[in-house]
Structures are given as structure tokens and as C-alpha cells.
Design a protein around this motif. Sequence first.
Motif, PDB file in Angstrom:
ATOM      1  N   GLU A 196       0.836  -1.205   0.000  1.00  0.00           N
ATOM      2  CA  GLU A 196       0.000   0.000   0.000  1.00  0.00           C
ATOM      3  C   GLU A 196       0.871   1.254   0.000  1.00  0.00           C
ATOM      4  OE1 GLU A 196      -3.418   0.112   2.732  1.00  0.00           O
ATOM      5  OE2 GLU A 196      -2.973  -1.975   3.193  1.00  0.00           O
ATOM      6  N   ALA A 197       1.978   1.194   0.741  1.00  0.00           N
ATOM      7  CA  ALA A 197       2.888   2.338   0.792  1.00  0.00           C
ATOM      8  C   ALA A 197       3.476   2.618  -0.588  1.00  0.00           C
ATOM      9  CB  ALA A 197       4.009   2.064   1.799  1.00  0.00           C
ATOM     10  N   GLU A 198       3.891   1.562  -1.279  1.00  0.00           N
ATOM     11  CA  GLU A 198       4.462   1.740  -2.618  1.00  0.00           C
ATOM     12  C   GLU A 198       3.458   2.427  -3.546  1.00  0.00           C
ATOM     13  OE1 GLU A 198       6.515  -0.814  -6.265  1.00  0.00           O
ATOM     14  OE2 GLU A 198       5.597  -1.875  -4.574  1.00  0.00           O
ATOM     15  N   LYS A 199       2.196   2.040  -3.434  1.00  0.00           N
ATOM     16  CA  LYS A 199       1.153   2.649  -4.268  1.00  0.00           C
ATOM     17  C   LYS A 199       1.071   4.155  -4.012  1.00  0.00           C
ATOM     18  CE  LYS A 199      -3.840   2.424  -5.139  1.00  0.00           C
ATOM     19  NZ  LYS A 199      -5.121   1.774  -4.748  1.00  0.00           N
ATOM     20  N   GLU A 200       1.158   4.565  -2.752  1.00  0.00           N
ATOM     21  CA  GLU A 200       1.076   5.993  -2.424  1.00  0.00           C
ATOM     22  C   GLU A 200       2.274   6.764  -2.975  1.00  0.00           C
ATOM     23  OE1 GLU A 200      -1.496   7.530  -1.279  1.00  0.00           O
ATOM     24  OE2 GLU A 200      -2.585   5.643  -1.009  1.00  0.00           O
ATOM     25  N   PHE A 201       3.461   6.168  -2.897  1.00  0.00           N
ATOM     26  CA  PHE A 201       4.643   6.854  -3.414  1.00  0.00           C
ATOM     27  C   PHE A 201       4.546   7.023  -4.933  1.00  0.00           C
ATOM     28  CE2 PHE A 201       6.811   4.618   0.344  1.00  0.00           C
ATOM     29  CZ  PHE A 201       6.454   5.651   1.204  1.00  0.00           C
ATOM     30  N   ARG A 202       4.000   6.013  -5.597  1.00  0.00           N
ATOM     31  CA  ARG A 202       3.844   6.127  -7.060  1.00  0.00           C
ATOM     32  C   ARG A 202       2.750   7.154  -7.396  1.00  0.00           C
ATOM     33  NH1 ARG A 202       7.156   2.770  -9.519  1.00  0.00           N
ATOM     34  NH2 ARG A 202       7.843   0.859  -8.473  1.00  0.00           N
ATOM     35  N   ASN A 203       1.718   7.235  -6.559  1.00  0.00           N
ATOM     36  CA  ASN A 203       0.705   8.281  -6.747  1.00  0.00           C
ATOM     37  C   ASN A 203       1.342   9.670  -6.606  1.00  0.00           C
ATOM     38  OD1 ASN A 203      -1.452   6.552  -7.187  1.00  0.00           O
ATOM     39  ND2 ASN A 203      -2.057   6.483  -5.032  1.00  0.00           N
ATOM     40  N   ALA A 204       2.240   9.811  -5.647  1.00  0.00           N
ATOM     41  CA  ALA A 204       2.926  11.085  -5.446  1.00  0.00           C
ATOM     42  C   ALA A 204       3.738  11.457  -6.685  1.00  0.00           C
ATOM     43  CB  ALA A 204       3.836  11.012  -4.219  1.00  0.00           C
ATOM     44  N   LEU A 205       4.407  10.469  -7.273  1.00  0.00           N
ATOM     45  CA  LEU A 205       5.221  10.744  -8.454  1.00  0.00           C
ATOM     46  C   LEU A 205       4.369  11.060  -9.680  1.00  0.00           C
ATOM     47  CD1 LEU A 205       7.996   8.069  -7.912  1.00  0.00           C
ATOM     48  CD2 LEU A 205       8.295  10.558  -7.937  1.00  0.00           C
ATOM     49  N   ARG A 206       3.169  10.515  -9.728  1.00  0.00           N
ATOM     50  CA  ARG A 206       2.266  10.899 -10.819  1.00  0.00           C
ATOM     51  C   ARG A 206       1.844  12.362 -10.679  1.00  0.00           C
ATOM     52  NH1 ARG A 206       0.728   5.371 -10.970  1.00  0.00           N
ATOM     53  NH2 ARG A 206      -0.595   5.532  -9.122  1.00  0.00           N
ATOM     54  N   SER A 207       1.653  12.793  -9.432  1.00  0.00           N
ATOM     55  CA  SER A 207       1.262  14.183  -9.189  1.00  0.00           C
ATOM     56  C   SER A 207       2.451  15.133  -9.327  1.00  0.00           C
ATOM     57  CB  SER A 207       0.676  14.328  -7.779  1.00  0.00           C
ATOM     58  OG  SER A 207      -0.427  13.484  -7.600  1.00  0.00           O
ATOM     59  N   SER A 208       3.621  14.654  -8.898  1.00  0.00           N
ATOM     60  CA  SER A 208       4.825  15.497  -8.891  1.00  0.00           C
ATOM     61  C   SER A 208       6.007  14.651  -9.358  1.00  0.00           C
ATOM     62  CB  SER A 208       5.059  16.039  -7.481  1.00  0.00           C
ATOM     63  OG  SER A 208       6.191  16.869  -7.433  1.00  0.00           O
ATOM     64  N   ASN A 248       8.928  15.068 -10.264  1.00  0.00           N
ATOM     65  CA  ASN A 248      10.288  15.381  -9.829  1.00  0.00           C
ATOM     66  C   ASN A 248      10.444  15.396  -8.309  1.00  0.00           C
ATOM     67  OD1 ASN A 248      11.227  15.766 -12.520  1.00  0.00           O
ATOM     68  ND2 ASN A 248      10.244  17.775 -12.537  1.00  0.00           N
ATOM     69  N   SER A 249       9.483  14.810  -7.606  1.00  0.00           N
ATOM     70  CA  SER A 249       9.521  14.829  -6.141  1.00  0.00           C
ATOM     71  C   SER A 249      10.624  13.907  -5.618  1.00  0.00           C
ATOM     72  CB  SER A 249       8.173  14.384  -5.563  1.00  0.00           C
ATOM     73  OG  SER A 249       8.288  14.180  -4.167  1.00  0.00           O
ATOM     74  N   LEU A 250      11.671  14.493  -5.065  1.00  0.00           N
ATOM     75  CA  LEU A 250      12.765  13.693  -4.514  1.00  0.00           C
ATOM     76  C   LEU A 250      12.312  12.935  -3.268  1.00  0.00           C
ATOM     77  CD1 LEU A 250      15.755  16.144  -4.964  1.00  0.00           C
ATOM     78  CD2 LEU A 250      15.259  14.090  -6.273  1.00  0.00           C
ATOM     79  N   ALA A 251      11.411  13.551  -2.502  1.00  0.00           N
ATOM     80  CA  ALA A 251      10.895  12.866  -1.308  1.00  0.00           C
ATOM     81  C   ALA A 251      10.177  11.582  -1.715  1.00  0.00           C
ATOM     82  CB  ALA A 251       9.953  13.782  -0.545  1.00  0.00           C
ATOM     83  N   ALA A 252       9.401  11.647  -2.807  1.00  0.00           N
ATOM     84  CA  ALA A 252       8.680  10.456  -3.270  1.00  0.00           C
ATOM     85  C   ALA A 252       9.638   9.413  -3.798  1.00  0.00           C
ATOM     86  CB  ALA A 252       7.670  10.858  -4.340  1.00  0.00           C
ATOM     87  N   TYR A 253      10.641   9.831  -4.557  1.00  0.00           N
ATOM     88  CA  TYR A 253      11.633   8.879  -5.077  1.00  0.00           C
ATOM     89  C   TYR A 253      12.392   8.212  -3.936  1.00  0.00           C
ATOM     90  CZ  TYR A 253      11.335   9.737 -10.103  1.00  0.00           C
ATOM     91  OH  TYR A 253      10.925   9.778 -11.400  1.00  0.00           O
ATOM     92  N   SER A 254      12.793   9.001  -2.950  1.00  0.00           N
ATOM     93  CA  SER A 254      13.536   8.450  -1.817  1.00  0.00           C
ATOM     94  C   SER A 254      12.692   7.432  -1.057  1.00  0.00           C
ATOM     95  CB  SER A 254      13.956   9.590  -0.887  1.00  0.00           C
ATOM     96  OG  SER A 254      14.729   9.102   0.185  1.00  0.00           O
ATOM     97  N   ALA A 255      11.427   7.786  -0.789  1.00  0.00           N
ATOM     98  CA  ALA A 255      10.532   6.871  -0.075  1.00  0.00           C
ATOM     99  C   ALA A 255      10.275   5.607  -0.890  1.00  0.00           C
ATOM    100  CB  ALA A 255       9.221   7.577   0.243  1.00  0.00           C
TER     101      ALA A 255
END
Length: 538
Positions: free
Chosen positions: A225-237, A239-246
Motif C-alpha cells: 500500500e505504501a508503494e502505491k502511495e509513493f507512485r501516486n505522489a510521483l504521478r502528481s509530482s 520530480n519529487s525527490l521525497a517520493a523517489y527516496s521513499a
Amino acid sequence: MNSSSLSARSFGSRLALLMMFSGASCLAQGSVTGLDAASALELAKKMQQEAATAELQATLDGNLKEFSITTGEVGSQASGLAEQSRVRAAAAIYREALKTDPTNAELHFDLSLALEKLGEAPVAQEELGSAVRLDPNLAKARNHLGIWCMVKGETSKAENEFKAAILADPHFVEAKNNLGVLCGREGRGSEAVELLRKALEERPQYAQAHVNLGLVLAGERKLAEAEKEFRNALRSSPNSLAAYSALGMVTAKLGRGEEAVGILQKVTRLQPNSAPAHLNLGIALAGDGFDLPGALEQFSEAIRLDPASAAAHYNKGRVLFDLSRRDEARTDLEAARGLQPDYPDVLYLLALAERQLGNIQRSAEVLDHLVTLEPGNSQAQHLFGQNLLLLGKTAEAIHHLQIAVGADPNDEAALYSLAQALRSAGQPEAKVFLERFRSLKQQREINDRIQNLGSYGLELANAKDWPQAVRNFQEAIEMCGQCASSVDLHRNLGLIYILKGDLEEGKRELETVLRIKPNDRDARKALQSLPSKEPKPD
């Protein structure tokens, strides 16, 4: 935030700024700063957006529940001469405007953000306090005060401020995010998840909230579930380094090491001066001994960037230990201990290194501190007991070995050490613990045999050697009885029967699964997929 209420509230500060620029006495100030009212307001809006959101941070070191906090504003300063000049000019404009309208809460808030950017934290907090006193319903000021309180560790005050912000503006998604961050950091996972989901319902493209939700879920071991949220973040942003790191961290935890390394390498390329980025990449490289020299290089860089990072020193020491460079490992482990004296992982590995270097007394001293911190740490108690035996302190050693066995009754090594120590001391209880050790060893061997039969049975089934696959699982089930693997064994045997065309036997095995575990979805789904018997002709 609610845009209509914001525009209404902003009107007063906009009017004050326009009045200031219309005055002859202030025209010179405007020409000196090179900033007009519209630019000052635009800069204020930008600073407000940057300052509104708090983000959780975690590293691969630990269990992903040890969160820290980062924000776009608190504690940060304007970078670059051009930006500093613009912020300083804006601060001067806000101050001049406040001479005309000293009770304007919006202007006090904007000035506080500018002063924060300029590194003038005490004065910035005074201005923020003025904004809240003048207008207790100024949601963005209450929210920002909550962030300040959270960063300073004043959790109760921070929670009150975030709740006040939400009460003043029920659609203030940043405040909901921030309250979720606070709950996540305090270990209130279910509350955090609820708040972050509410924020995302109102703003589905809110990348930071996706990252925060993902980190909370990862801390609860809900990694998929966490991985899904991080990929959702990258779809929205994207270039989000926080999302890539997570995403890199959770990918590593899911066992996809090479993929994690690739993601985290991208983060270090984009953030070469980030110590946590190098730390995470190092941990991913060190996983399963994937690339220990590469990991060592990353930990060294993390230490160069942040010499006060206990986690970086610990992980460098861990890699050096694995590379059998014990003396060097001890140096970094001692550095980690100096930075964080009660770091259990550091203490245990340091004690192990000292023991292997022949410094038994020093190892025992370190372990004495560790077992005081964590009396239920079976491994530490066991190692401490072994050290005490070598130091000739048999009675004390037996005491700690008994604690180790009490903390983990299935620890074969601790049981054996205790049995041997009791026998050397002439204690009759030695036989009891030796028998327990033999029983555990025998059960482990049986479990290993069951595991091997099941694994080989699946390989035989893949090769369509149905008879031998069935025999393997039947033998495993007989050995298992009511052991923890019985559900998996019966389910797999049932599926193998179905694949080989023996539907009745397959059905029988799957029904056995449901008797043991009524909510087993796989078994129920397989049963529902079976064709029903056709009625016999009259």
C-alpha cells in the motif's frame, strides 16, 4: 486552503501595501528595494505555500517508524543573493505597511515568513505570535505556529494549533496533512492514515500527503500500500525527490534490491549534498551483501556531509565489520555511540567487535549498559552471559543466560549455553535445559524437512510430476500434524489434485483448509471455481 476566504483576508494586506506605495514618503523605499506591492504580495503567496506543509522523513536504518520532520520553511533560509535581496526587500515593505496598519494580522504573518527566510527566527516567531493574537481565526498562521511547535517538540501545543487551523478553515488540507504527520510521528497510525486520506480526498494531487501516507503505511508494515502511495505522489509530482527516496526505501524493504538501488542512485544524483540520501543508498547497497565496497563509499560520504549522523557511523561500522575490518569498525561504532549513547544496535555490534578483537572485559561493559536499557534483549543477554563465563563470573553468567532464555524460549543457542553453564556449575537443572534444547533442535529439523518437502513438491508440480508432488505433500502433512504450515500444505495439495484432474480429492483438501481457517480466501475462491456435479440422468 479555502481560496475564497483567503482572498477576502488578503484584501486588507493588499490595501495596506497599495496605500504604502501611494505615499510620497515611501516611494524612495520602493525604489531602493526594487519590489512593488504586487511583487511583494506574490512573494508572500509563494512563501505561504512553501511554509504550509510538513513532511515525514524516514531512513532505511531501522523499521521505517522512526520519523523525523522536514518542512519547506521552518529553519530554512533564503538561498542565493538574489533571493535574499528580494526577501529582505519584502520584509522592509511589510514593516512599512504595518506602520500604516499595525493591527493587520496578514501583514504580521507575511513578515514572519520573510524574517524566517532571512534566518531571524526569534523575531519571526514574535511576528507569528502577533498574527495569531490579532486574528485567532487566521488559519494559515495557526497552522504555521503548529509546525513551529512540532519542530520544537511541543507536541500538545502543535496538535492544538493544527486543530484550530482546521476549525477556522475546514477545507485547509495542509493543516490536515500536518496533523496527520504529527499523529504518525507519535505512533498514532490509524489517526494519521484517516487524516491524510481526508486531505487527499479534497486534493487528490497533493504529492506530499501521498508521501506522508505512504511512510505511515510503511511504518505499519503495509509495504505494498505504501508503494502505491509513493507512485501516486510521483504521478502528481514527477520530480519529487521525497517520493523517489521513499519509493526506493520501500522497494528495498520489499526485497527488490537492484530496483531500489537504481531509484536511490537517482536521488543522490539529484541531491548530492543530502546525507540521508547517501545513507539510504548505502543501506540498499549493503542489503544481502550486494555491494559492500559501494555501501562503504556512500556511508563515508554521508558522514562527510553530516559528521553528527549516528546512523551513518553505525552503518559504516556495520559494513566494515562484515568486511572483517574489525579495528576500523570499532572506530566508527565508538563514534556512533558517542553521538547516541543509547543506540541498541550500535552497542550490540560494538560489543561483538570488542569480543572478536579479544577485549572481553570491554565487550562485557558495553553489554552491561545495553541489557540495562533493554532487559528483554535475548541476544544481548546471551552474549553478556558468554562474556561473563570467559571472565570466570559463572553465577552472574547463569543469571543473564536465564534471562536470555526467558526472553526467547526458542533460542537454541541460549538454551545450550545455559545447559552447559549449569552442568559446569554442577546444577541438576542442566538436564532440563539440555532436554529442551534437544527437543527444539529436533522440531527445527522436522520443520526444515516439512519446508523442503513442500518446496520440492511445488517444483515437481511445476514439472507436472503429479504423483511425486502428491507424495511429497502427503508426507509433509503427516509430519506437520497441526503445525503452523498445515493450512498452506493442505491448500497446495488441494490445488495440485485439481490441476491433475482429481477434483474430489482437491475439494476435500480445500474443505480441510476452511475447517482450519474459515476465512482463507484462496481456498474459498478455488472451491467456488470448481464445476458443480452434473445431475445423473434418470
